[in-house]
Design a protein around this motif. Structure first.
Motif, short mmCIF file in Angstrom:
data_model
loop_
_atom_site.label_atom_id
_atom_site.label_comp_id
_atom_site.label_asym_id
_atom_site.label_seq_id
_atom_site.Cartn_x
_atom_site.Cartn_y
_atom_site.Cartn_z
N GLU A 132 45.76 58.65 104.96
CA GLU A 132 47.01 59.26 105.47
C GLU A 132 48.23 58.45 105.06
OE1 GLU A 132 48.76 58.02 108.64
OE2 GLU A 132 47.12 57.06 109.73
N GLY A 133 49.34 59.19 104.83
CA GLY A 133 50.58 58.52 104.44
C GLY A 133 51.69 59.51 104.16
N ARG A 134 52.47 59.22 103.10
CA ARG A 134 53.59 60.09 102.74
C ARG A 134 53.44 60.68 101.33
NH1 ARG A 134 54.07 58.06 106.98
NH2 ARG A 134 55.88 57.80 108.34
N ASP A 135 52.65 59.99 100.50
CA ASP A 135 52.52 60.40 99.09
C ASP A 135 51.06 60.48 98.66
OD1 ASP A 135 51.94 57.70 99.25
OD2 ASP A 135 52.91 57.19 97.36
N ILE A 136 50.18 60.73 99.61
CA ILE A 136 48.75 60.76 99.28
C ILE A 136 48.41 62.04 98.52
CG2 ILE A 136 46.41 60.44 100.17
CD1 ILE A 136 48.49 58.15 100.75
N THR A 137 48.92 63.18 99.00
CA THR A 137 48.61 64.45 98.33
C THR A 137 49.35 64.59 96.99
OG1 THR A 137 50.40 65.66 99.45
CG2 THR A 137 48.28 65.59 100.57
N THR A 138 50.44 63.86 96.83
CA THR A 138 51.27 64.03 95.63
C THR A 138 51.05 62.95 94.56
OG1 THR A 138 53.04 62.80 96.75
CG2 THR A 138 53.15 65.21 96.85
N VAL A 139 50.82 61.71 94.99
CA VAL A 139 50.80 60.60 94.03
C VAL A 139 49.48 59.81 94.06
CG1 VAL A 139 51.88 58.38 93.41
CG2 VAL A 139 53.31 60.33 94.09
N VAL A 140 49.04 59.43 95.24
CA VAL A 140 47.88 58.54 95.35
C VAL A 140 46.59 59.26 95.00
CG1 VAL A 140 46.53 57.08 96.93
CG2 VAL A 140 49.02 57.09 97.07
N ALA A 141 46.41 60.46 95.53
CA ALA A 141 45.16 61.21 95.30
C ALA A 141 45.44 62.70 95.14
CB ALA A 141 44.19 60.97 96.46
N PRO A 142 46.21 63.06 94.10
CA PRO A 142 46.58 64.47 93.95
C PRO A 142 45.38 65.39 93.69
CG PRO A 142 47.30 63.17 92.05
CD PRO A 142 46.82 62.21 93.08
N ASP A 143 44.24 64.81 93.27
CA ASP A 143 43.05 65.63 93.01
C ASP A 143 42.12 65.71 94.21
OD1 ASP A 143 43.95 66.01 90.41
OD2 ASP A 143 42.92 64.21 89.68
N ALA A 144 42.55 65.20 95.36
CA ALA A 144 41.69 65.23 96.55
C ALA A 144 41.27 66.66 96.85
CB ALA A 144 42.42 64.63 97.74
N PRO A 145 40.00 66.88 97.20
CA PRO A 145 39.54 68.24 97.51
C PRO A 145 40.15 68.81 98.79
CG PRO A 145 37.74 66.64 97.74
CD PRO A 145 38.90 65.90 97.15
N VAL A 146 40.60 67.95 99.70
CA VAL A 146 41.27 68.43 100.91
C VAL A 146 42.65 67.80 100.98
CG1 VAL A 146 41.14 68.70 103.41
CG2 VAL A 146 39.03 68.52 102.08
N LYS A 147 43.69 68.64 100.97
CA LYS A 147 45.07 68.14 101.02
C LYS A 147 45.81 68.84 102.16
CE LYS A 147 46.45 68.47 96.51
NZ LYS A 147 47.37 67.93 95.46
N ILE A 148 46.31 68.04 103.08
CA ILE A 148 46.93 68.58 104.29
C ILE A 148 48.33 68.01 104.46
CG2 ILE A 148 46.67 68.84 106.80
CD1 ILE A 148 44.17 69.72 105.48
N TYR A 149 49.26 68.87 104.87
CA TYR A 149 50.59 68.41 105.28
C TYR A 149 50.73 68.70 106.77
CZ TYR A 149 55.55 67.42 105.02
OH TYR A 149 56.80 66.86 105.21
N LEU A 150 50.73 67.63 107.57
CA LEU A 150 50.82 67.77 109.03
C LEU A 150 52.28 67.75 109.46
CD1 LEU A 150 48.33 65.60 111.11
CD2 LEU A 150 48.21 68.01 110.57
N THR A 151 52.68 68.71 110.28
CA THR A 151 54.04 68.70 110.80
C THR A 151 54.01 68.92 112.31
OG1 THR A 151 54.24 71.08 110.46
CG2 THR A 151 55.12 69.66 108.74
N ALA A 152 55.15 68.71 112.93
CA ALA A 152 55.35 69.04 114.34
C ALA A 152 56.85 69.03 114.54
CB ALA A 152 54.67 68.02 115.25
N SER A 153 57.33 69.67 115.59
CA SER A 153 58.77 69.66 115.87
C SER A 153 59.20 68.22 116.11
CB SER A 153 59.06 70.50 117.12
OG SER A 153 58.59 69.82 118.26
N SER A 154 60.49 67.95 115.89
CA SER A 154 60.95 66.57 116.05
C SER A 154 60.84 66.14 117.52
CB SER A 154 62.37 66.40 115.53
OG SER A 154 63.28 67.03 116.37
#
Ligand code: C5P
Length: 223
Positions: A132-154
């Motif tokens: 988990e982090g900020r750039d895992i799906t985009t930079v660290v592991a863009p080929d990961a088979p599971v890519k999630i962007y978790l959000t919630a209201s501020s």
């Protein structure tokens, strides 16, 4: 067979850590909190009187700290030069400066290389890893088979954080999260961004168990 990689990004307080640990524990996977690595780097700079706002000084020192991560989701550890810094990296001092330190390309280059090594080892030797982090799906592991962007209201994110910390009020926390998210998503190198191929999971109003259940379903489908 190669182990699975579950990549989770999202803003501060979106519940990434608890959800990621829950998934890793439930499936016997390793767990890597990359934010803890940026915090460890920031703690080292402060400990060695390197001005965190001096990008050139931070870049020059970025190779010096010896950062080691323990990846057991039940008891993750962070060590800097052999010292357990799990508590030190959660202080206000570190939180206030971590976004400045993590915007320095030399810092990211070094930590991303370490993260990729941890991931490669977990894929070979364990069933895989949740990162988990900020750039895992985009930079660290863009080929990961599971890519999630978790959000919630501020509001939900600030409330979650106020439960984790003590002695600060929710408004101040909300302002601090907003400041950090703005810095993290507007920096030049590897900003926090939501990409089309990551699945968005909005967690406002969901309990941890519900979030973990959804992530487990996605993980099992990919494994
Ligand atoms: O996840 P956490 O809030 O502990 O992260 C602390 C900071 O580390 C973030 O605000 C961000 O500046 C930085 N970070 C990053 N890239 C990551 C993880 C964290 O820049 N992959």
């Amino acid at each position: 067979a190669e182990g699975v990689v579950v990549a989770i990004d999202g803003p501060s307080g979106s519940g990434k850590s608890s959800a990621a640990k829950g998934v890793a524990s439930a499936r016997g996977l390793r767990y890597l909190d990359t934010g803890a690595m940026y915090r460890a780097m920031t703690w080292w700079m402060q400990h060695h009187r390197v001005d965190a706002d001096d990008a050139a000084a931070v870049a020059e020192a970025a190779g010096r700290p010896d950062i080691t991560m323990g990846t057991d989701p039940a008891a993750p550890t962070v060590r800097v030069d052999g010292r357990d810094v799990a508590r030190d990296i959660r202080t206000q001092d570190v939180t206030a400066q971590v976004s400045a330190v993590s915007a320095v390309p030399a810092v990211r280059e070094r930590l991303v290389a370490m993260q990729r090594e941890v991931i490669a080892q977990a894929r070979r030797q364990a069933g895989g890893i949740v990162v988990e982090g900020r750039d895992i799906t985009t930079v660290v592991a863009p080929d990961a088979p599971v890519k999630i962007y978790l959000t919630a209201s501020s509001e939900a994110r600030a409330h979650r954080r106020s439960g984790e910390l003590s002695g600060s009020d929710v408004d101040a926390i909300q302002a601090d999260l907003a400041r950090r998210d703005l810095m993290d998503s507007s920096r030049e190198d590897s900003p926090l961004t939501q990409t089309a191929d990551a699945l968005e999971l909005e967690t406002t109003g969901l309990g941890l168990d519900e979030v973990v259940a959804i992530l487990l379903e996605l993980t099992d489908r990919a494994a």
